[in-house]
Design an enzyme around this catalytic site. Structure first.
Site, mmCIF file in Angstrom:
data_model
loop_
_atom_site.group_PDB
_atom_site.id
_atom_site.type_symbol
_atom_site.label_atom_id
_atom_site.label_comp_id
_atom_site.label_asym_id
_atom_site.label_seq_id
_atom_site.Cartn_x
_atom_site.Cartn_y
_atom_site.Cartn_z
ATOM 1 N N HIS A 1 -3.358 4.924 -4.012
ATOM 2 C CA HIS A 1 -2.578 5.032 -4.130
ATOM 3 C C HIS A 1 -2.076 4.869 -3.331
ATOM 4 O O HIS A 1 -1.783 4.424 -1.838
ATOM 5 C CB HIS A 1 -2.153 6.313 -3.800
ATOM 6 C CG HIS A 1 -0.476 6.931 -3.760
ATOM 7 N ND1 HIS A 1 -0.244 7.451 -5.444
ATOM 8 C CD2 HIS A 1 0.215 6.918 -2.965
ATOM 9 C CE1 HIS A 1 0.918 7.463 -5.470
ATOM 10 N NE2 HIS A 1 1.482 7.076 -3.723
ATOM 11 N N CYS A 2 -0.746 3.332 -3.601
ATOM 12 C CA CYS A 2 -0.165 2.305 -2.559
ATOM 13 C C CYS A 2 1.203 2.852 -2.066
ATOM 14 O O CYS A 2 2.073 2.828 -3.176
ATOM 15 C CB CYS A 2 -0.388 0.924 -3.631
ATOM 16 S SG CYS A 2 0.722 -0.157 -2.006
ATOM 17 N N PRO A 3 1.760 3.587 -1.059
ATOM 18 C CA PRO A 3 3.029 3.507 -0.557
ATOM 19 C C PRO A 3 4.175 2.488 -0.880
ATOM 20 O O PRO A 3 5.364 2.766 -0.986
ATOM 21 C CB PRO A 3 3.132 4.014 0.765
ATOM 22 C CG PRO A 3 1.783 3.638 1.528
ATOM 23 C CD PRO A 3 1.329 2.716 -0.006
#
Ligand SMILES: [Zn+2]
Ligand SMILES: [Zn+2]
Length: 296
Positions: A133-135
């Site tokens: 999951h990439c902010p």
């Protein structure tokens, strides 16, 4: 259409704003304080201006596609609730890999998930071939948006490199021009405070470009290794943990080009640079549906 739950993540929202502010700031400094004062009388003004802005447009297009992908690999939820009461008790006795076909039951989504799907705690959904999951895209990097994510890394790295080259060369040119007593592009008229203001912008942008350049290069490298080894970071961790039990995922040998085409599409290699939708990769011939053929 899936509900964009992940976009409620405040960290991801801040990262999105920082990304767009960074792009606007880089464009402002390059055009206002590099190209106009130094190259305005030269045809290099148009060349540098067009190329740099084209890279930024591509960066933003890839980023927007990665953020707002209509389907980045989210496993659909069943239309009607499924009674798992019997299956849960059975699956708890089985090992973690669940069914014989690699489908598993996700207790949080209350649905069946295909092989290589993993549950994301931020998105609160299972994502097919979830990488992480990439902010920075406020989204999961999954099966169908990994291409856009990698393109975003590529164009960010390219823009950083271009910025560094322009800033350093301009700085050296101006500095040399000043010492030589002329040819500095009108420095005589610049006040000391104005010079400090411009140098401040140069230093800030230079630091930002170096930091982001190194950051995206490292992630880009990790992404390519993950694709070529046909194993996401989550799967690498899982296979390390299950190594002793001999329960790691079977990985049939595939040529490197075939693995790259699964992510970037089956078209021309030049199309890999464009944020266009490629053929959905049908990993190992699995056709995804909400519910597999289970003996329930
Ligand atoms: Zn799930
Ligand atoms: Zn996620």
């Amino acid at each position: 259409m899936e509900s964009p739950r992940c976009r409620k993540d405040p960290c991801g929202f801040i990262c999105l704003i920082l990304t767009y502010l960074g792009v606007v700031y880089a464009d402002y400094v390059v055009v206002q304080h590099v190209l106009i004062p130094v190259y305005s009388d030269s045809f290099w003004f148009s060349i540098h201006g067009a190329v740099f802005n084209l890279i930024l447009v591509m960066l933003l297009a890839c980023h927007l596609k990665a953020v707002f992908s209509e389907d980045h690999g989210m496993v659909p939820l069943p239309v009607a609730a499924i009674d798992f009461s019997d299956l849960r008790s059975q699956s708890s006795r089985k090992n973690d890999r669940g069914s014989s076909e690699g489908w598993r039951l996700c207790n949080r989504c209350e649905t069946y998930t295909p092989p290589r799907a993993h549950h994301c705690r931020v998105c609160q959904r299972c994502i097919r071939r979830m990488d992480h999951h990439c902010p920075w895209i406020n989204n999961c990097v999954g099966e169908l948006n990994q291409k856009y994510f990698i393109q975003f890394l590529f164009y960010t790295g390219l823009a950083s490199l271009y910025c560094i080259a322009l800033l350093v060369s301009t700085w050296v040119w101006r500095f040399r021009g000043e010492r030589g007593g002329g040819g500095g592009g009108g420095e005589e008229s610049e006040t000391t405070s104005n010079k400090h203001f411009i140098i401040g912008h140069y230093i800030i942008l230079l630091v930002v470009c170096v930091l982001f350049g190194v950051f995206v290069t490292v992630i880009f490298y990790d992404q390519m290794v993950s694709i070529i080894s046909d194993e996401t970071p989550i799967e690498q961790l899982r296979s390390r943990l299950t190594k002793d039990k001999g329960a790691s995922r079977p990985r049939p040998h595939k040529p490197t080009l075939a693995l790259l085409r699964e992510v970037f599409g089956r078209g021309s290699v030049l199309l890999w640079l464009l944020p266009l939708r490629s053929n959905p990769p049908m990993a190992e011939g699995v056709i995804y549906s909400a519910l597999p053929d289970y003996d329930v």
